[in-house]
Design a protein around this motif. Structure first.
Motif, PDB file in Angstrom:
ATOM      1  N   ALA A 148      -0.652   7.621   2.433  1.00  0.00           N
ATOM      2  CA  ALA A 148       0.270   8.015   3.387  1.00  0.00           C
ATOM      3  C   ALA A 148       0.763   9.371   3.438  1.00  0.00           C
ATOM      4  CB  ALA A 148       1.451   7.128   3.160  1.00  0.00           C
ATOM      5  N   TRP A 149       1.321   9.711   4.476  1.00  0.00           N
ATOM      6  CA  TRP A 149       1.612  11.206   4.373  1.00  0.00           C
ATOM      7  C   TRP A 149       3.187  10.984   4.333  1.00  0.00           C
ATOM      8  CZ3 TRP A 149      -2.903  10.339   6.053  1.00  0.00           C
ATOM      9  CH2 TRP A 149      -3.999  11.250   5.833  1.00  0.00           C
ATOM     10  N   SER A 150       3.799  12.322   4.104  1.00  0.00           N
ATOM     11  CA  SER A 150       5.230  12.440   3.983  1.00  0.00           C
ATOM     12  C   SER A 150       5.896  12.283   5.338  1.00  0.00           C
ATOM     13  CB  SER A 150       5.599  13.470   3.332  1.00  0.00           C
ATOM     14  OG  SER A 150       5.546  14.592   3.910  1.00  0.00           O
ATOM     15  N   GLN A 151       7.250  11.764   5.349  1.00  0.00           N
ATOM     16  CA  GLN A 151       7.692  11.534   6.942  1.00  0.00           C
ATOM     17  C   GLN A 151       7.858  12.944   7.478  1.00  0.00           C
ATOM     18  OE1 GLN A 151       8.491   8.877   8.475  1.00  0.00           O
ATOM     19  NE2 GLN A 151       7.578   7.970   6.939  1.00  0.00           N
ATOM     20  N   ILE A 152       7.932  14.084   6.810  1.00  0.00           N
ATOM     21  CA  ILE A 152       8.062  15.375   7.332  1.00  0.00           C
ATOM     22  C   ILE A 152       6.646  15.963   7.813  1.00  0.00           C
ATOM     23  CG2 ILE A 152       8.621  17.761   6.675  1.00  0.00           C
ATOM     24  CD1 ILE A 152      10.680  16.865   4.617  1.00  0.00           C
ATOM     25  N   GLY A 169       0.876  -1.345  -0.088  1.00  0.00           N
ATOM     26  CA  GLY A 169      -0.028  -0.195  -0.087  1.00  0.00           C
ATOM     27  C   GLY A 169       0.734   1.312   0.171  1.00  0.00           C
ATOM     28  N   ARG A 170       1.832   1.377   0.817  1.00  0.00           N
ATOM     29  CA  ARG A 170       2.848   2.473   0.902  1.00  0.00           C
ATOM     30  C   ARG A 170       3.493   2.364  -0.486  1.00  0.00           C
ATOM     31  NH1 ARG A 170       5.827   0.774   6.336  1.00  0.00           N
ATOM     32  NH2 ARG A 170       4.895   1.814   7.884  1.00  0.00           N
ATOM     33  N   ARG A 171       3.898   1.457  -0.977  1.00  0.00           N
ATOM     34  CA  ARG A 171       4.717   1.522  -2.418  1.00  0.00           C
ATOM     35  C   ARG A 171       3.701   1.748  -3.428  1.00  0.00           C
ATOM     36  NH1 ARG A 171       7.518  -4.019  -5.074  1.00  0.00           N
ATOM     37  NH2 ARG A 171       6.795  -3.601  -7.283  1.00  0.00           N
ATOM     38  N   GLY A 205      -2.460   5.334  -3.343  1.00  0.00           N
ATOM     39  CA  GLY A 205      -2.491   4.228  -4.374  1.00  0.00           C
ATOM     40  C   GLY A 205      -3.278   3.059  -3.836  1.00  0.00           C
ATOM     41  N   VAL A 206      -3.745   2.496  -4.988  1.00  0.00           N
ATOM     42  CA  VAL A 206      -4.594   1.306  -4.747  1.00  0.00           C
ATOM     43  C   VAL A 206      -3.996  -0.081  -5.131  1.00  0.00           C
ATOM     44  CG1 VAL A 206      -6.743   0.229  -5.824  1.00  0.00           C
ATOM     45  CG2 VAL A 206      -6.701   2.734  -5.580  1.00  0.00           C
TER      46      VAL A 206
END
Length: 289
Positions: free
Chosen positions: A246-250, A221-223, A233-234
């Protein structure tokens, strides 16, 4: 830091899911595969909640909201705004078109409050309640759903390792400087990682520079969102399309306090031109208490 002015907001289509069970779930990804271990499976709880028009579900650290949904594909949109710490757009509002008339979820005219959810560091997952009973996430992270895994190299000495082992750049908007290999057989990935880490120790580099990501649903899912600006993404789970966000790490730095410190965001059922929409609203940090 962003302000509460959303005049530059953009509406983006993130993807489409289906809910053949008649119940769609917006869930926190971290403990999505723990529901059955905690008690009843997620599908049982979610379908019971949907029968009453929808509800927030919580058991220990597992959280979700479940609502009824129509038989056709459900489109998910996001309204964006500038990021809190980053010069990139982030999600301000998440809307799931439930493919139902407003009258199917409420006799009234005002939004129906369903509770709230935190922004999960493992991302949010949207999909059919029954299909998500098959989700392989943190609790089954080493379980590969297709026999494959990805291998990433990072840390002190990584550039020397890339050159020595012939690692390839891994694509993604937030993967700058990450090399490795995608879609290796799981045993090959672990064997290669062990060889790289042994080599790294002999060179005085980071002892765990090679990391294996088995193809759990959580990782896939992250990929799936690596090339999407909003990390959406699906993927397919139990034959159903599931949307992962997903949210960016920042940007995740803003949400690290979580529910224990009241860092949760409201969920409502909304009447949008006569159609029922599940809305998750995440206000700017300036507007948080």
């Amino acid at each position: 830091m962003s302000s509460s002015d959303d005049s530059a907001a953009t509406v983006v289509r993130l993807g489409r899911v289906t809910a053949p069970s008649g119940t769609v779930v917006l869930a926190c990804g971290s403990f999505l595969d723990e529901w059955a271990e905690l008690g009843e499976p997620l599908s049982v709880r979610a379908m019971r909640a949907a029968e009453t028009g929808g509800a927030h579900l919580r058991d220990w650290l597992a959280e979700a909201v479940a609502v009824p949904a129509g038989p056709a594909a459900l489109t998910v949109h996001a309204r964006t705004r500038p990021g809190t710490y980053d010069d990139v757009d982030t999600i301000a509002t998440l809307d799931i078109d439930l493919n139902l008339p407003w009258s199917a979820v409420s006799d009234g005219t005002v939004p129906v409050v369903l509770g709230d959810l935190p922004v999960d560091p493992c991302g949010m997952v949207i999909g059919d309640a029954v299909a998500l009973d098959s989700w392989a996430g943190i609790a089954r992270e080493e379980r590969t759903v297709d026999g494959l895994a990805d291998l990433r190299i990072w840390g002190k000495g990584h550039e020397e390792a890339w050159a020595h082992f012939g690692a390839q750049p891994i694509p993604g908007l937030h993967n700058d400087g990450i090399h490795g290999w995608l879609d290796l057989p799981l045993d090959v990935a672990h064997g290669r990682a062990a060889a790289i880490n042994h080599w790294a120790v002999t060179r005085g580099h980071h002892a765990h520079m090679a990391n294996v990501d088995a193809h759990s649903h959580l990782h896939l899912g992250r990929r799936a969102g690596w090339l999407d600006p909003l990390g959406a993404g699906v993927i397919e789970v139990a034959g159903c399309p599931i949307l992962c966000v997903a949210w960016s790490q920042i940007e995740l730095q803003r949400f690290n306090a979580g529910r224990p410190f009241g860092q949760v965001y409201p969920l409502t059922l909304e009447d949008v031109e006569g159609k029922a929409v599940l809305r998750w609203n995440i206000p700017p940090m300036d507007d948080e208490g």
